[in-house]
Structure formats: structure tokens, C-alpha cells
Design a protein around this motif. Structure first.
Motif, PDB file in Angstrom:
ATOM      1  N   SER A  28       0.823  -1.211   0.000  1.00 19.06           N
ATOM      2  CA  SER A  28       0.000   0.000   0.000  1.00 19.06           C
ATOM      3  C   SER A  28       0.853   1.255   0.000  1.00 19.06           C
ATOM      4  O   SER A  28       0.565   2.227  -0.704  1.00 19.06           O
ATOM      5  CB  SER A  28      -0.935  -0.007   1.211  1.00 19.06           C
ATOM      6  OG  SER A  28      -1.753  -1.148   1.219  1.00 19.06           O
ATOM      7  N   THR A  29       1.919   1.260   0.801  1.00 17.78           N
ATOM      8  CA  THR A  29       2.756   2.463   0.914  1.00 17.78           C
ATOM      9  C   THR A  29       3.538   2.714  -0.362  1.00 17.78           C
ATOM     10  O   THR A  29       3.603   3.848  -0.855  1.00 17.78           O
ATOM     11  CB  THR A  29       3.717   2.316   2.111  1.00 17.78           C
ATOM     12  OG1 THR A  29       2.970   2.034   3.292  1.00 17.78           O
ATOM     13  CG2 THR A  29       4.508   3.603   2.319  1.00 17.78           C
ATOM     14  N   LEU A  30       4.160   1.671  -0.924  1.00 18.22           N
ATOM     15  CA  LEU A  30       4.921   1.861  -2.158  1.00 18.22           C
ATOM     16  C   LEU A  30       3.995   2.296  -3.288  1.00 18.22           C
ATOM     17  O   LEU A  30       4.341   3.178  -4.094  1.00 18.22           O
ATOM     18  CB  LEU A  30       5.653   0.572  -2.516  1.00 18.22           C
ATOM     19  CG  LEU A  30       6.668   0.667  -3.664  1.00 18.22           C
ATOM     20  CD1 LEU A  30       7.728   1.729  -3.377  1.00 18.22           C
ATOM     21  CD2 LEU A  30       7.332  -0.689  -3.899  1.00 18.22           C
ATOM     22  N   CYS A  31       2.811   1.707  -3.336  1.00 18.35           N
ATOM     23  CA  CYS A  31       1.829   2.106  -4.344  1.00 18.35           C
ATOM     24  C   CYS A  31       1.437   3.572  -4.175  1.00 18.35           C
ATOM     25  O   CYS A  31       1.356   4.331  -5.152  1.00 18.35           O
ATOM     26  CB  CYS A  31       0.596   1.204  -4.238  1.00 18.35           C
ATOM     27  SG  CYS A  31      -0.696   1.572  -5.451  1.00 18.35           S
ATOM     28  N   ALA A  32       1.214   4.002  -2.928  1.00 16.13           N
ATOM     29  CA  ALA A  32       0.807   5.378  -2.666  1.00 16.13           C
ATOM     30  C   ALA A  32       1.916   6.361  -3.020  1.00 16.13           C
ATOM     31  O   ALA A  32       1.672   7.404  -3.652  1.00 16.13           O
ATOM     32  CB  ALA A  32       0.419   5.531  -1.198  1.00 16.13           C
ATOM     33  N   PRO A 234      10.968   7.543  -9.980  1.00 18.87           N
ATOM     34  CA  PRO A 234      10.976   8.985  -9.703  1.00 18.87           C
ATOM     35  C   PRO A 234      11.339   9.272  -8.250  1.00 18.87           C
ATOM     36  O   PRO A 234      11.294   8.382  -7.390  1.00 18.87           O
ATOM     37  CB  PRO A 234       9.530   9.379  -9.984  1.00 18.87           C
ATOM     38  CG  PRO A 234       8.747   8.153  -9.686  1.00 18.87           C
ATOM     39  CD  PRO A 234       9.610   7.006 -10.139  1.00 18.87           C
ATOM     40  N   LYS A 235      11.676  10.502  -7.969  1.00 23.06           N
ATOM     41  CA  LYS A 235      11.854  10.940  -6.588  1.00 23.06           C
ATOM     42  C   LYS A 235      10.523  10.761  -5.868  1.00 23.06           C
ATOM     43  O   LYS A 235       9.468  11.140  -6.361  1.00 23.06           O
ATOM     44  CB  LYS A 235      12.268  12.410  -6.547  1.00 23.06           C
ATOM     45  CG  LYS A 235      12.231  13.024  -5.142  1.00 23.06           C
ATOM     46  CD  LYS A 235      12.611  14.477  -5.152  1.00 23.06           C
ATOM     47  CE  LYS A 235      12.287  15.160  -3.814  1.00 23.06           C
ATOM     48  NZ  LYS A 235      12.765  14.430  -2.633  1.00 23.06           N
ATOM     49  N   GLY A 236      10.560  10.153  -4.714  1.00 21.45           N
ATOM     50  CA  GLY A 236       9.324   9.853  -3.993  1.00 21.45           C
ATOM     51  C   GLY A 236       8.673  11.085  -3.390  1.00 21.45           C
ATOM     52  O   GLY A 236       9.360  11.992  -2.890  1.00 21.45           O
ATOM     53  N   MET A 237       7.362  11.113  -3.421  1.00 25.50           N
ATOM     54  CA  MET A 237       6.591  12.219  -2.856  1.00 25.50           C
ATOM     55  C   MET A 237       5.551  11.662  -1.882  1.00 25.50           C
ATOM     56  O   MET A 237       4.958  10.614  -2.128  1.00 25.50           O
ATOM     57  CB  MET A 237       5.869  12.991  -3.966  1.00 25.50           C
ATOM     58  CG  MET A 237       6.777  13.513  -5.069  1.00 25.50           C
ATOM     59  SD  MET A 237       7.738  14.939  -4.523  1.00 25.50           S
ATOM     60  CE  MET A 237       6.433  16.164  -4.382  1.00 25.50           C
ATOM     61  N   ARG A 238       5.328  12.367  -0.794  1.00 22.34           N
ATOM     62  CA  ARG A 238       4.228  12.046   0.116  1.00 22.34           C
ATOM     63  C   ARG A 238       3.100  13.028  -0.163  1.00 22.34           C
ATOM     64  O   ARG A 238       3.064  14.126   0.356  1.00 22.34           O
ATOM     65  CB  ARG A 238       4.673  12.141   1.567  1.00 22.34           C
ATOM     66  CG  ARG A 238       5.704  11.101   1.994  1.00 22.34           C
ATOM     67  CD  ARG A 238       5.955  11.186   3.496  1.00 22.34           C
ATOM     68  NE  ARG A 238       6.896  10.188   3.966  1.00 22.34           N
ATOM     69  CZ  ARG A 238       8.214  10.389   4.085  1.00 22.34           C
ATOM     70  NH1 ARG A 238       8.749  11.558   3.717  1.00 22.34           N
ATOM     71  NH2 ARG A 238       9.008   9.420   4.531  1.00 22.34           N
ATOM     72  N   GLY A 239       2.193  12.600  -1.025  1.00 24.72           N
ATOM     73  CA  GLY A 239       1.114  13.479  -1.440  1.00 24.72           C
ATOM     74  C   GLY A 239      -0.240  12.995  -0.979  1.00 24.72           C
ATOM     75  O   GLY A 239      -0.393  12.375   0.089  1.00 24.72           O
ATOM     76  N   GLU A 240      -1.219  13.220  -1.829  1.00 28.41           N
ATOM     77  CA  GLU A 240      -2.607  12.931  -1.461  1.00 28.41           C
ATOM     78  C   GLU A 240      -2.834  11.456  -1.165  1.00 28.41           C
ATOM     79  O   GLU A 240      -3.529  11.103  -0.206  1.00 28.41           O
ATOM     80  CB  GLU A 240      -3.517  13.378  -2.614  1.00 28.41           C
ATOM     81  CG  GLU A 240      -4.984  13.194  -2.355  1.00 28.41           C
ATOM     82  CD  GLU A 240      -5.840  13.682  -3.518  1.00 28.41           C
ATOM     83  OE1 GLU A 240      -7.015  13.293  -3.577  1.00 28.41           O
ATOM     84  OE2 GLU A 240      -5.316  14.442  -4.360  1.00 28.41           O
ATOM     85  N   ARG A 243      -1.177  10.572   2.182  1.00 34.88           N
ATOM     86  CA  ARG A 243      -1.895  11.129   3.334  1.00 34.88           C
ATOM     87  C   ARG A 243      -3.223  10.412   3.567  1.00 34.88           C
ATOM     88  O   ARG A 243      -3.696  10.311   4.691  1.00 34.88           O
ATOM     89  CB  ARG A 243      -2.106  12.624   3.155  1.00 34.88           C
ATOM     90  CG  ARG A 243      -0.838  13.440   3.384  1.00 34.88           C
ATOM     91  CD  ARG A 243      -1.150  14.913   3.477  1.00 34.88           C
ATOM     92  NE  ARG A 243      -1.646  15.447   2.212  1.00 34.88           N
ATOM     93  CZ  ARG A 243      -0.866  15.925   1.253  1.00 34.88           C
ATOM     94  NH1 ARG A 243       0.451  15.912   1.407  1.00 34.88           N
ATOM     95  NH2 ARG A 243      -1.386  16.399   0.134  1.00 34.88           N
ATOM     96  N   ALA A 244      -3.828   9.913   2.502  1.00 38.28           N
ATOM     97  CA  ALA A 244      -5.062   9.136   2.683  1.00 38.28           C
ATOM     98  C   ALA A 244      -4.770   7.825   3.412  1.00 38.28           C
ATOM     99  O   ALA A 244      -5.593   7.329   4.189  1.00 38.28           O
ATOM    100  CB  ALA A 244      -5.703   8.849   1.330  1.00 38.28           C
ATOM    101  N   LEU A 245      -3.576   7.296   3.143  1.00 38.60           N
ATOM    102  CA  LEU A 245      -3.182   6.036   3.784  1.00 38.60           C
ATOM    103  C   LEU A 245      -2.753   6.280   5.229  1.00 38.60           C
ATOM    104  O   LEU A 245      -3.056   5.480   6.126  1.00 38.60           O
ATOM    105  CB  LEU A 245      -2.036   5.402   2.988  1.00 38.60           C
ATOM    106  CG  LEU A 245      -1.625   3.973   3.344  1.00 38.60           C
ATOM    107  CD1 LEU A 245      -2.780   3.009   3.129  1.00 38.60           C
ATOM    108  CD2 LEU A 245      -0.421   3.556   2.484  1.00 38.60           C
TER     109      LEU A 245
END
Length: 1003
Positions: A28-32, A234-240, A243-245
Motif C-alpha cells: 500500500s505504501t509503495l503504491c501510494a 521517480p523521486k518519492g513524494m508524500r502526497g494525497e 496522506r489518505a493512507l
């Protein structure tokens, strides 16, 4: 275009498949993160019960077959592998592993036929390894599997696997991620730009190897295949999506309403149930635990509070929070009865309401040890001893636990139980060095000075003396004068009832003279009363004379619920007491009888107004009263032991029913005015004793062998560090800076002796337990007792030692000698002859081993005979009458049950020692059957009756067996009338359950 699928599987339908804790989070985290980092990225995410064999196979086909020459395919799998290189799905069956898993050779073929420009397979599972690893181990032995991982790689195809095929893929118990996936996430999230997959490999390998070393393992990720040009992430981002996860929760301040806890992610239906239980909302203790001490933010906490202050709910809240985060919660309790009570309460609430899986491990036949070892639970209840044994012999269970709640934590000061509690805590604290750090909630009744206990635990301290229902305490003498202390501290003297009501009822003055008018006065005011007595016999006798004199209405409804078969003498006495509206609660009643009494006393309309109990009721059993009377202030024995202040306060704390009274009362009995003053100063105005360790510096052998069992090996000069890590060592070091030096000298002598006894080996400057040493260290036996077992086993010819012989020899161990055995003053020599006739002269002689006296020896013989009768199905009445020689030393149900339980508690450990000493092991099925027979008290010929669709009591099983229904098949052929004639209403239930089951199976 990037086509991708992420698969993570924690849970499996097959009961033999061990659950994981981080695989779903990995996928789930890698997918997000990649979804937040790649424009128009539309991956497929499949987790847990959606990840079936059919679904995953279809996804692999769709993603790979549908790819064009310009596409890049990313496939990620986190879960179990098998030893012959297969991926395990949620519906994989242990009885058909080849047909319900995806073979890596199949994946290699799909990769070769796909038109995709490049395919990247990230594989966080392993194909070997044991308990903490991501591998399916259900006894399936594959044929030679070759090395199909290399076949997956190739031109334009990269397989990046978590470890070598002969290594383990581990999970980090803190982050709840696989070490491999966590390293990949860190690489892409911490990068300044696009990440080359090939360049990332070296960094991931370094990170995984370093983190695996923290846990004492080796894990080295491997890559197969290559691509032309650069394949980047790509460079990883903590986005929408991220944050939903993982929704951001700021500091939440609660004010009392239960609904406010929704901010911590606790399910709404749990909040609704809590609101019904606690309409007034959280109390001040619970609010402080959340707001000031961060118990719902994962902080460890020591809560010291009086009975009924609400500390148990602090652990309950933390448990639901941990489960919401995909972790597991365990509750550790001092008694089997408490484990069973909490298991039933939580099953009714959280099992039915939230579909949570509730398990228990208390040391009897109903234990769900297999489910716990495979992680197939959400909340589990353990006795202290059972958790220590499992966490040492199977340390992987700590990897999945997010919260450990230790109830009744003050037991660390108990001479008998304190060692177990301290070893549990020492093991949990030591595990932090390996990255295993479950939240710890230690709940304690009121104690004195904490003596740096919270410093040793490295946790917050929440201490309060406030009670939701204020408590008035006092001491009354034989004149009826009551000296009391109000909750505000004011001291008063009052005449509680008329002096003329006190009259001598026996040849000599006794507590009965005061108890009868005192309880009559309280009951006449509509109060519910608990009278604490210091032994089983006085508790039953007290209930009988109160029932005879008080004139209360009969508690007939409660009497009608009591089991009707295999009654003990105490069962009959309980019925007589209930006829006068009084009950008693002690170890001479069976479990079902005690539970019926507890429920009847709790129920305002249950008909039991007065309960006479031994002190075990004070240790957490839910029996709140209006007033508590403490009739004695010392425990019986050869050398009577006075109650500690803490023990008295625990008993007094049962007074004051929340929601019923505005004030509770605790009354201690005294004979004279002088004794009244002394007891008032000692108990009412006294402070509970400071907390202290039960570690004995003069006899550290048992501690050391158990501490060594918690580690693989240790430098020879570091044994003192193990001891210093205990609470006892921590306090001693604070008290005396030179303590380590003196302890090191003592330990050096101990290590020499242990090496001579074959318990430890030293190689290259490191110590480790031998198999015999580990068997001793993982057992509840003292070191001296373990070695005595070895001596006993070596005395007899190996071919003469069977399961029955070991069962008898157990009685010669010090732990069993400590179990009081009622017999005449000079012992009962006839028991020796009975043992010789039943078990053989060689066994009778072996029972002499290190006996301190003839009386001790005869006691061993008597216990062995009673346990033998118990498992052969002799009725309770026949055992009681057969072994009661005179009225002054009766054998009661509690003695019989205690002897059987004590034997069962030690049997596993002694059998393990015997297997090493004798070089052979007993049949596991035969051992399991014997353990169950010790639990239930039934002969082997009736064993199949334990597999009927409803659980039958001992008396019911024996009734069927004695009437010719010794097997399930025979019971199935019985008519309803026949079963009813034997079991009454239970016969109807059994008949209906059997025929419902037969209809379902089509038999």
C-alpha cells in the motif's frame, strides 16, 4: 507508459499459514508513494483476501500481456514464499501447496513472452527461513527446486529480491515494513531526483544488511537481469495518496465524551459500545492517560491507581488504537480465571461487534497457542507464565505485537510470581535493542514508593489515589466500636450496632460473634457485602453460619444453575449456603461454580447479597460490593504471614459499586480496643509497601539460566550485564556502585558449576546454553529443581520411564513439595504401599529422592495417587472420601484440582528434559492427550467425548462413559430420551447440536 500492480498479503485463509504484519503496508505504501510521484499513474493494488490465486494470476496476465513495446511494467509482491520458490496467496492451501501458489518458473515464462520494454519485479518474500521470516512453513517438503530466480531476470527484465534464496526476508516490528521494502522507500523518498534502479541496489543492500544484523540475522538482497539504458524510479513524494493512507493526526485533546476518541482512528461501533458502558464518558485518570501521558500516541505508561479507578480501560483504549494500526495487543494477567473472564468478556464485545479475533493462552486444553504462533489473532490474553514461556521459546511472536498490557503489575513484588513478571519485562526491554519495541502499559493497584520502577521501564508514570467511589476504612472490635477514617482524612469513632447483639456462639470467642450482627446490620440496610477469610475452609463455614442466622431469601435461581454431576463436598455446602442467600468463592469450587457465583453476586437481582471469599477475589475478579469486611489480617500456615498493607488495600478496594453507592466501606475485625488501634494505624492509615524486586542475590542460578534462555549467546564477561538489566539489578546498581563487581565474582562461580552440569558451553569467548540448559531455562522450574529432575531420570533404567512414570516422578520436585498436602501429623505410610502396587517398587523408591522427611515422602505418594485417580475418572466424592483420613486433614476438590494443575504446569518442561537425558521423545499426540486428561480429569477411554459439538463438564463426560457411551459414534447413535435421562436439559442440547452438525456434514 508505466503499468503496475502491487500485491501485499498479511492474512491467509488456511489456519496453518502464519500471518504477517507488514506485507499489506509494504504494498500500500509503495503504491501510494509512486502514485503521488508519477503523473497519470494508475496501478492496481490487491491486498489480503482480495489477493486470491485466481485474481493475482489474472493481474499478472493482464499487466504483462497488455503491455506494449514502449511500456515499463512494475510488479511488487510482499508476502510468503515457499521453499520451492512459489508465491503464496491468501487462499493457498497447505494440503495443496503446488496447486494453489504461483511458481516463479511460471512468472519467468510470462516475463519472456511479454512485449514490455522493461519489467521490474520487486519481491519482498523469502524461500527459506523460519518464524520471523516471510516464508510459508507448514511441513510441506518440496522436491529439488533448482534456482528459478535467475530465470526471471534477463534482457530488459530485472528481479530485485529481498534476500538470497537461503536467507530470511524479515519484517521490522517498529516500522511494520519489510526491511527490503523500507529500504526502497527510504531510497526514493530521500533522493534529490530520479533514482536509478541499478544504482539503488547497492544502497538497499547496505541498509537491509545493517538492519538485519540488529535482529541477529543475515539478509542480503539480490538482483538478477539487466536493461539497456537507464531504468529509473521517480523521486518519492508524500502526497494525497500517502496522506489518505496515513492521515496526519495532530495532538488531540480529549475532555471526556467517548466520541472524541474517533480522532485516534478507533472504530465508531467500538465508540458506541463504550458510550453505552460509560455514559458519563472518560474519567480524570483516563483523560490524563490520553492528554498528559500520550497512551494513544504509542507512549509506554505505568498506571498506579486504586481498584475501580478505571485503569483497565486505559489498556483497552490503547489496544483498539494498536489494532487500528495493524498491530496486535496482548493482555497479561496473574490467574487463569482472570484470563478466562477477560476472554469471554472481550469475545462477547469485540468479537461479535468488531469481528476481532480473541485468543487465550492460560495453560489448559482450550488454549489457542497455534493461532498465536501463526499470528491469527487481534487480542490475546495470557497468564504471566504462559507468555514468558512462549516469548522465550518462540521469540518471533514479539515481532507482531504492538501493545503489551500487564495487569496487576504489583505482582512483581510477590515472592512466587515476581520473578516471572520481572523476566517478562526484562525480555521486552532487551528486545528494544533489536528494534522490537511494543508499547507497554503496566497497570498496578496502589503501591508505595515506585522505587524507580518507571525509570527502569523507561516510561511515563500516572499515579493517583482518587477513587470514583470514595472509601471509608475502619476497624471494629468486639464491643461494636468502629474507628473509621473518612475519605477526607477525618477520623471518627462510632458504635456501628448495639453492643448487646454481640454474643459468644462457640466454646471460645471467635470472629463469628461479631460477623453475624455486623453482616446482619449491613444487609438490613440493603448493602452487598464481601467477607474476606484467609482460607478455603473458614470461607465455606462462614457462609454456612451466616446463611443460617441472617434469614435472607434463598438464592434459588443461582443454585439451579450449578452443575449437577460430579459434585464435591464444597458443592453441597455451597447449595446449603445459597439456601440462605449467602455464597462463598474459593478454590474448592470448580470453575463453573465460581463463575456462576460471580455472576450472581454482580447481578443486582441475582439473589446473593453476601459473599464470603478468599483473597483471590481481590486480584481483579469483578465482584464489586457496598462493604468489604476483612475478618483476619494474616495468611494461615506453619508460620502465619501478616497481610501486607498493599494486600489489605486491594481487598478494601472491592468496596464501592460505581453507579450504586456514593461511598464504599472497608471494615477490619479486631478482638480488643488495643488491637483495634494497632490495626487502624497499620492498615487504615498505613501506606502500601514500596515496590521491590524478588531477585535474590544469594541464589542467582535460576535467574541466570532463564536470562540466558532469552539470548542466543553472550560474551563470557557479559553475564553480569544480563543480571544488571533486570529490575533487581537496576535498583541494586543505584543503591551500591560496587554491586556489579561483587555480583561478577558470584556469577563466575555459578558459570563454572553450570558448565560442569552440562548446562552451558563456552566457545571463542562466548557462552550459550546447551540443549539441556535451554530446556531448563525455558521451563518454570528452578535451576535446582531442573537438576533434581535430571538426577531422578538418571536413577531409573531408561526403558522403564514412560509418560505415567514421569507424571509420578514430578511429585519429588521441590515445587511440588511446596504444595501443601493434607495428611495426618505423622504422615500416612499406607500411601507408600499403594504407590508400589500401582506404579511399581522402583517408582516408589525414586520418590524418596532428597525427601526431607518421611512425612514429605508420604505426601509425594499421596499426591501421585490422587492425580492418578483424577485422570482415571474417579469421582470427586470418592477421591475426597478415599484420601481424607480424619476431619482435621480433609482432601477437598481444591486440593485435587491443585495437584492436577500443578502437575500439568510442570509436565511439559520435565518431558523436554527427559527427552534430552534419555535421548528419546514421547509421542506428541500421547503427550497432548495426557495434558488434556489432566485438565479435565477423564480416562483415556473417554477422550473422544471432548470432541462433541458442545463442551461437556467432567461429570457429564463421566456419566456418558460409565453408561456405555465412551465414543462420539456411540453418542451419535443415542436417542434424545437416552441423552436426557443421563444429562437432563443438557442432553437436549447435545442431541440437537449433534444432529445439526450431522445434517451439515451430510453424515
Amino acid at each position: 507508459m508505466i503499468r503496475a500492480a502491487f500485491i501485499g498479503i498479511n492474512k491467509h485463509l488456511d489456519p496453518l499459514a502464519r500471518e504477517l504484519s507488514g506485507a499489506v503496508g509494504d504494498a500500500s505504501t509503495l503504491c501510494a508513494v509512486l502514485s503521488d510521484s508519477i503523473d497519470r499513474f494508475q496501478p492496481t493494488l490487491i491486498t489480503d483476501h482480495d489477493a486470491t490465486y485466481a485474481r493475482v494470476s489474472a493481474i499478472f496476465d493482464d499487466v504483462l500481456d497488455g503491455a506494449s513495446e514502449d511500456d515499463v511494467v512494475i510488479l511488487f509482491f510482499a508476502g510468503h514464499g515457499t521453499q520451492d520458490h512459489r508465491l503464496v496467496l491468501t487462499d493457498t492451501r497447505s494440503d495443496d501447496v503446488p496447486g494453489t501458489t504461483i511458481d516463479m518458473t511460471e512468472i519467468a515464462a510470462k516475463f519472456r513472452t511479454s512485449r514490455a520494454r522493461a519489467v521490474l519485479l520487486l519481491l519482498d518474500c523469502c524461500f527459506s527461513g523460519g518464524a520471523p521470516a516471510r516464508v510459508l512453513d507448514v511441513g510441506y517438503i518440496p522436491r529439488a527446486a533448482g534456482m528459478p530466480l535467475a530465470e526471471v531476470g534477463g534482457q530488459g527484465r530485472i528481479l530485485f529480491a529481498a534476500c538470497n534464496p537461503n536467507e530470511e526476508a524479515l519484517e521490522d516490528p517498529q516500522t511494520r515494513h519489510g526491511l527490503f521494502t523500507k529500504a526502497i522507500l527510504d531510497c526514493i523518498l530521500e533522493s534529490d531526483g530520479p533514482v536509478s534502479v541499478v544504482a539503488m541496489v547497492d544502497r538497499v543492500v547496505q541498509m537491509v544488511r545493517a538492519n538485519a544484523a540488529r535482529f541477529g540475522y543475515e539478509q542480503t538482497p539480490v538482483m538478477f537481469g539487466h536493461v539497456e539504458g537507464e531504468l529509473t524510479l521517480p523521486k518519492g513524494m508524500r502526497g494525497e495518496c500517502y496522506r489518505a493512507l496515513y492521515p496526519e493526526r495532530g495532538t488531540v485533546t480529549v475532555t471526556g465524551p467517548i466520541g472524541e476518541l474517533s480522532a485516534y482512528g478507533i472504530p465508531q461501533n467500538a465508540l458506541n459500545a463504550w458510550s453505552d458502558r460509560f455514559p458519563a464518558g472518560l474519567n480524570s485518570l483516563q483523560i490524563a492517560a490520553v492528554n498528559s501521558h500520550g497512551v494513544l500516541d504509542g507512549k509506554s505508561l505505568l498506571v498506579v491507581a486504586p481498584t475501580s479507578a478505571g485503569k483497565t480501560f486505559v489498556g483497552e483504549m490503547a489496544a483498539l488504537k494498536a489494532i487500528g494500526e495493524g498491530k496486535k495487543a496482548v493482555f497479561l494477567l496473574p490467574y487463569k480465571a482472570l484470563v478466562n473472564e477477560k476472554f469471554e468478556d472481550f469475545s462477547a464485545l469485540y468479537g461479535d461487534l468488531l469481528n476481532l479475533r480473541i485468543a487465550r493462552c492460560s495453560g489448559d486444553w482450550q488454549d489457542q497457542v497455534g493461532d498465536v504462533l501463526r499470528g491469527k489473532y487481534d487480542i490475546a490474553f495470557f497468564t504471566y507464565e504462559k507468555f514468558l514461556a512462549l516469548s522465550v521459546s518462540s521469540p518471533h511472536i514479539l515481532h507482531q505485537i504492538g501493545l503489551v498490557v500487564i495487569d496487576e503489575g504489583q505482582f512483581i513484588t510477590e515472592p512466587g510470581r515476581g520473578m516471572v513478571v520481572e523476566l517478562i519485562l526484562t525480555n521486552l526491554l532487551s528486545a528494544r535493542e533489536r528494534g522490537i519495541a511494543p508499547q507497554l502499559a503496566t497497570l498496578s493497584a496502589v503501591i508505595g514508593d515506585t522505587n524507580n520502577f518507571e525509570r527502569w521501564l523507561d516510561c511515563e508514570l500516572l499515579l493517583t489515589t482518587e477513587r470514583p467511589v470514595p472509601l471509608t476504612e475502619g476497624v471494629i472490635d468486639r464491643s461494636g466500636v468502629w474507628k473509621l477514617q473518612r475519605p477526607n482524612g477525618e477520623v471518627e469513632v462510632a458504635q456501628l450496632f448495639a453492643r448487646c447483639e454481640i454474643r459468644q456462639r462457640r466454646d471460645k470467642p471467635s470472629s463469628q460473634d461479631v460477623l453475624v450482627p455486623l453482616v446482619r446490620h449491613l444487609a438490613g440496610q440493603g448493602e452487598k457485602v464481601i467477607v474476606f477469610r484467609n482460607a478455603r475452609g473458614p470461607s465455606a463455614g462462614c457462609a454456612e453460619y451466616l446463611a443460617a442466622e441472617l434469614g435472607l431469601p434463598p438464592a434459588q435461581a443461582i443454585a439451579d444453575m450449578l452443575p449437577g454431576m460430579d459434585r464435591s463436598d464444597m458443592s453441597e455446602r455451597l447449595r446449603r449456603a445459597l439456601n440462605g442467600g449467602v455464597a462463598f468463592h474459593n478454590g474448592d469450587l470448580n470453575r463453573e461454580e465460581r463463575m456462576i457465583v460471580e455472576r450472581g453476586f454482580r447481578d443486582p437481582n441475582g439473589g446473593i447479597q453476601v459473599l464470603v471469599a478468599t483473597s483471590t477475589v481481590a486480584a481483579g475478579v469483578n465482584t464489586p460490593a457496598s462493604t468489604v469486611i476483612v475478618a483476619e489480617t494474616e495468611f494461615r500456615g506453619v508460620e502465619p504471614q501478616p497481610y501486607t498493607v498493599a494486600q489489605y488495600k486491594n481487598m478494601a478496594g472491592r468496596a464501592g459499586r460505581l453507579g450504586y453507592e456514593t461511598e464504599g466501606k472497608a471494615i477490619v475485625l479486631a478482638d480488643t480496643g488495643m488491637e483495634r488501634e494497632n490495626l487502624f494505624r497499620r492498615y487504615v492509615q498505613g501506606s502500601p509497601e514500596r515496590i521491590q524486586s524478588s531477585f535474590d542475590e544469594r541464589s542467582p542460578g535460576t535467574w541466570v539460566v532463564r536470562l540466558l534462555a532469552q539470548v542466543k549467546d553472550i560474551p563470557s564477561n557479559a553475564v553480569v550485564d544480563l543480571v544488571a538489566n533486570t529490575y533487581g539489578g537496576f535498583v541494586a546498581s543505584l543503591r551500591d556502585p560496587a554491586w556489579r563487581g561483587s555480583m561478577s565474582t558470584r556469577l563466575l562461580n555459578l558459570m563454572t558449576r553450570m558448565q560442569h552440569d552440562g548446562l552451558i558451553d563456552e566457545r571463542d569467548g562466548r557462552l550459550r546454553l546447551t540443549p539441556l540448559g535451554r530446556a531448563c531455562g525455558e521451563s518454570p522450574l528452578s535451576l535446582e529443581s531442573s537438576m533434581q529432575a535430571v538426577e531422578l531420570l538418571r536413577q531409573l533404567p531408561p526403558d522403564s520411564i514412560g509418560l505415567e512414570t514421569v507424571l509420578v516422578l514430578l511429585e519429588a520436585l521441590p515445587e511440588r513439595d511446596e504444595d501443601y498436602t493434607p495428611q495426618t501429623r505423622r504422615g500416612e505410610p499406607q500411601r507408600q504401599q499403594q504407590v508400589s502396587q500401582r506404579f511399581g517398587q522402583h517408582v516408589a523408591r525414586a520418590l524418596w529422592h532428597r525427601a526431607e522427611s518421611d512425612v514429605k515422602y508420604y505426601g509425594r505418594c499421596k499426591r501421585a495417587l490422587i492425580v492418578s485417580d483424577w485422570i482415571e475418572g474417579v469421582t470427586i466424592t470418592d477421591i475426597e472420601t478415599g484420601y481424607t483420613t480424619n476431619p482435621f486433614s480433609p482432601i477437598r476438590h481444591g486440593d485435587i484440582r491443585g495437584f492436577a494443575d500443578g502437575t500439568r504446569f510442570l509436565l511439559d518442561s520435565v518431558l523436554r528434559i527427559a527427552a534430552i537425558v534419555l535421548g528419546r521423545a514421547d509421542d506428541p499426540d500421547e503427550v497432548s492427550t495426557l495434558l488434556k486428561r489432566l485438565d479435565l480429569g477423564i480416562p483415556g477411554a473417554a477422550f473422544s467425548l471432548t470432541e462433541l459439538p458442545i463442551v461437556l463438564a467432567r461429570g457429564e463426560i463421566l456419566e456418558l462413559w460409565r453408561n456405555g457411551y465412551g465414543s462420539r459414534e456411540q453418542v451419535e447413535h443415542a436417542t434424545e430420551a437416552e441423552l436426557v435421562s443421563l444429562l437432563n436439559a443438557r442432553g437436549n442440547m447435545l442431541y440437537a447440536a449433534l444432529h445439526e452438525e450431522l445434517a451439515i456434514t451430510g453424515s
